[in-house]
Design a protein around this motif. Structure first.
Motif: not given
Length: 164
Positions: A141-159
């Motif tokens: 769950a931590i990994k997945r929420v981290g991926e969501q945060i990265s996708k949301t705030f850094n859409p052009n950077r890979p997670s």
């Protein structure tokens, strides 16, 4: 023959677990018209940080790391008043929520505009081993929420979410 039957049962059970873990929903919701590029700072508000059982602090660290990978600068919730008015205008307040059940573990991080108190982003990470391995559920769950945060705030950077 019994050995083959057990192996098939284990394989089927593993397949079902992998399928169920994949069925959990991790997602982000962003307020309509929100300009996330204006935000530079985030303060995590968590009243239980210092009363948390020692064995759970490792997860707290991983959650903070996930938020920090968003590109936002972490600031202490007790030092917000030391930020300039301009810095406060680019500040998000983040609250954490954890829901652990036999079906799945869900971690939610909500980002709220400091000036307006309006929720801007909600990131949700969910994972499940159907109650077989609680530690794996939390890490997933931590990994997945981290991926969501990265996708949301850094859409052009890979997670880059890593959970040890």
């Amino acid at each position: 023959m019994k050995h083959l039957s057990r192996m098939l049962t284990l394989l089927f059970g593993s397949f079902v677990l992998m399928f169920m873990a994949g069925c959990t929903t991790s997602k982000s919701v962003v307020s309509q018209g929100a300009d996330l590029s204006k935000y530079k700072y985030v303060a995590l508000i968590d009243n239980d940080t210092y009363r948390m059982p020692p064995e759970l602090v490792q997860y707290q660290i991983q959650l903070y790391d996930a938020v920090e990978r968003s590109g936002l600068t972490l600031t202490n919730q007790y030092r917000i008043d030391r930020l300039t008015q301009r810095e406060q205008a680019s500040l998000l307040i983040a609250t954490l929520g954890v829901d652990v059940s036999k079906e799945e573990t869900v971690i939610t991080i909500n980002f709220i505009d400091f000036d307006t108190n309006r929720p801007m982003v909600s990131c949700r990470g969910a994972y499940s081993t159907l109650g077989i391995n609680e530690e794996a559920d939390i890490k997933g769950a931590i990994k997945r929420v981290g991926e969501q945060i990265s996708k949301t705030f850094n859409p052009n950077r890979p997670s880059e979410s890593k959970v040890n």
